[in-house]
Write a protein that holds these residues in place. Structure first.
Motif, mmCIF file in Angstrom:
data_model
loop_
_atom_site.group_PDB
_atom_site.id
_atom_site.type_symbol
_atom_site.label_atom_id
_atom_site.label_comp_id
_atom_site.label_asym_id
_atom_site.label_seq_id
_atom_site.Cartn_x
_atom_site.Cartn_y
_atom_site.Cartn_z
ATOM 1 N N ASP A 46 24.721 11.555 48.034
ATOM 2 C CA ASP A 46 25.221 10.666 49.080
ATOM 3 C C ASP A 46 26.374 9.781 48.628
ATOM 4 O OD1 ASP A 46 23.322 11.679 50.750
ATOM 5 O OD2 ASP A 46 21.908 10.032 50.464
ATOM 6 N N LYS A 47 26.429 9.447 47.338
ATOM 7 C CA LYS A 47 27.416 8.499 46.863
ATOM 8 C C LYS A 47 28.543 9.089 46.035
ATOM 9 C CE LYS A 47 24.170 4.769 47.013
ATOM 10 N NZ LYS A 47 23.702 3.547 46.453
ATOM 11 N N ALA A 48 28.376 10.303 45.484
ATOM 12 C CA ALA A 48 29.403 10.827 44.580
ATOM 13 C C ALA A 48 29.319 12.343 44.441
ATOM 14 C CB ALA A 48 29.261 10.188 43.206
ATOM 15 N N TRP A 49 30.420 12.902 43.955
ATOM 16 C CA TRP A 49 30.471 14.286 43.512
ATOM 17 C C TRP A 49 30.434 14.257 41.995
ATOM 18 C CZ3 TRP A 49 34.166 12.849 47.248
ATOM 19 C CH2 TRP A 49 34.013 13.445 48.506
ATOM 20 N N THR A 50 29.754 15.223 41.404
ATOM 21 C CA THR A 50 29.748 15.369 39.954
ATOM 22 C C THR A 50 30.357 16.728 39.637
ATOM 23 O OG1 THR A 50 27.763 14.026 39.776
ATOM 24 C CG2 THR A 50 28.346 15.362 37.867
ATOM 25 N N VAL A 51 31.494 16.690 38.964
ATOM 26 C CA VAL A 51 32.213 17.907 38.586
ATOM 27 C C VAL A 51 32.051 18.093 37.091
ATOM 28 C CG1 VAL A 51 34.449 19.057 38.535
ATOM 29 C CG2 VAL A 51 33.889 17.533 40.422
ATOM 30 N N THR A 52 31.554 19.266 36.686
ATOM 31 C CA THR A 52 31.409 19.604 35.277
ATOM 32 C C THR A 52 32.322 20.781 34.999
ATOM 33 O OG1 THR A 52 29.114 18.898 35.397
ATOM 34 C CG2 THR A 52 29.755 20.167 33.469
ATOM 35 N N LEU A 53 33.190 20.620 34.017
ATOM 36 C CA LEU A 53 34.231 21.606 33.733
ATOM 37 C C LEU A 53 34.264 21.898 32.245
ATOM 38 C CD1 LEU A 53 36.693 23.143 34.935
ATOM 39 C CD2 LEU A 53 38.022 21.100 34.485
ATOM 40 N N ASP A 54 34.215 23.168 31.871
ATOM 41 C CA ASP A 54 34.291 23.567 30.464
ATOM 42 C C ASP A 54 35.743 23.535 30.006
ATOM 43 O OD1 ASP A 54 31.583 23.963 30.410
ATOM 44 O OD2 ASP A 54 31.695 26.118 30.722
ATOM 45 N N LEU A 55 36.041 22.705 29.003
ATOM 46 C CA LEU A 55 37.380 22.601 28.433
ATOM 47 C C LEU A 55 37.290 22.625 26.898
ATOM 48 C CD1 LEU A 55 39.020 19.853 30.663
ATOM 49 C CD2 LEU A 55 39.471 22.290 30.696
ATOM 50 N N PRO A 56 36.874 23.743 26.316
ATOM 51 C CA PRO A 56 36.771 23.776 24.858
ATOM 52 C C PRO A 56 38.155 23.693 24.211
ATOM 53 C CG PRO A 56 36.415 25.956 25.757
ATOM 54 C CD PRO A 56 36.511 25.004 26.928
ATOM 55 N N GLY A 57 38.245 22.975 23.104
ATOM 56 C CA GLY A 57 39.503 22.859 22.377
ATOM 57 C C GLY A 57 40.460 21.830 22.925
ATOM 58 N N VAL A 58 40.032 21.016 23.884
ATOM 59 C CA VAL A 58 40.891 19.986 24.467
ATOM 60 C C VAL A 58 40.404 18.621 23.976
ATOM 61 C CG1 VAL A 58 41.668 18.892 26.601
ATOM 62 C CG2 VAL A 58 41.411 21.365 26.501
ATOM 63 N N ALA A 59 41.307 17.834 23.429
ATOM 64 C CA ALA A 59 40.973 16.498 22.955
ATOM 65 C C ALA A 59 41.132 15.480 24.080
ATOM 66 C CB ALA A 59 41.873 16.120 21.784
ATOM 67 N N ARG A 60 40.433 14.357 23.963
ATOM 68 C CA ARG A 60 40.502 13.302 24.978
ATOM 69 C C ARG A 60 41.929 12.805 25.192
ATOM 70 N NH1 ARG A 60 35.753 11.960 22.285
ATOM 71 N NH2 ARG A 60 33.952 11.894 23.657
ATOM 72 N N GLU A 61 42.655 12.615 24.098
ATOM 73 C CA GLU A 61 44.007 12.058 24.203
ATOM 74 C C GLU A 61 45.008 13.046 24.808
ATOM 75 O OE1 GLU A 61 42.908 13.435 20.135
ATOM 76 O OE2 GLU A 61 42.178 11.769 21.337
ATOM 77 N N ASP A 62 44.671 14.341 24.860
ATOM 78 C CA ASP A 62 45.560 15.337 25.456
ATOM 79 C C ASP A 62 45.289 15.550 26.943
ATOM 80 O OD1 ASP A 62 46.783 15.760 23.039
ATOM 81 O OD2 ASP A 62 45.531 17.480 22.502
ATOM 82 N N LEU A 63 44.267 14.906 27.482
ATOM 83 C CA LEU A 63 43.825 15.143 28.851
ATOM 84 C C LEU A 63 44.310 14.042 29.784
ATOM 85 C CD1 LEU A 63 42.088 17.250 30.302
ATOM 86 C CD2 LEU A 63 40.123 15.788 29.900
ATOM 87 N N SER A 64 44.783 14.446 30.964
ATOM 88 C CA SER A 64 45.242 13.509 31.980
ATOM 89 C C SER A 64 44.545 13.837 33.299
ATOM 90 C CB SER A 64 46.756 13.620 32.144
ATOM 91 O OG SER A 64 47.181 12.892 33.264
ATOM 92 N N ILE A 65 43.922 12.819 33.902
ATOM 93 C CA ILE A 65 43.238 12.997 35.179
ATOM 94 C C ILE A 65 43.849 12.018 36.164
ATOM 95 C CG2 ILE A 65 41.035 12.890 36.391
ATOM 96 C CD1 ILE A 65 39.725 13.366 33.617
#
Length: 127
Positions: A46-65
């Motif tokens: 009712d309050k949110a969507w939860t999206v789970t996505l496999d991104l092996p080999g991707v670092a936090r600092e390289d990711l933009s959302i």
């Protein structure tokens, strides 16, 4: 959700035939197939969507959302080891302030809070 076929005349049918096939393939893959892509799961409450996505080999600092209205854009920087770029449109606007993202062991988990619609209705006095 229900998709009804559209009746067209013979003159316009060939021009739209490939579009119809591509759209039908997209709808079937998105709603009845493996999902929007391999390694992607979408859950809703009712309050949110939860999206789970496999991104092996991707670092936090390289990711933009980026979130704009009901559209979520996920991409990696140009110098990242693994390139990824995708955009997803949800049926309702997203509350950016209440949204969270977590990347652990190559799995990105987005909790996208639904923005509650605001009513602009006003009561007018009858004279």
């Amino acid at each position: 959700m229900f998709f009804a076929p559209v009746v067209r005349t013979r003159a316009t049918a060939p021009a739209f035939r490939s579009f119809d096939r591509n759209f039908e393939r997209f709808v079937n893959d998105a709603f009845f197939g493996d999902g929007l892509g391999r390694g992607l799961q979408l859950q809703q409450d009712d309050k949110a969507w939860t999206v789970t996505l496999d991104l092996p080999g991707v670092a936090r600092e390289d990711l933009s959302i980026q979130i704009e209205g009901a559209i979520v854009r996920i991409e990696t920087k140009a110098e990242a080891r693994r390139q990824y770029k995708a955009a997803y449109e949800l049926p309702q606007e997203i509350d950016v302030e209440a949204t969270t993202a977590k990347l652990e062991n190559g799995v990105l988990t987005l909790t996208l809070a639904k923005k509650q619609p605001v009513s602009n209705a006003r009561v007018i006095e009858v004279k």
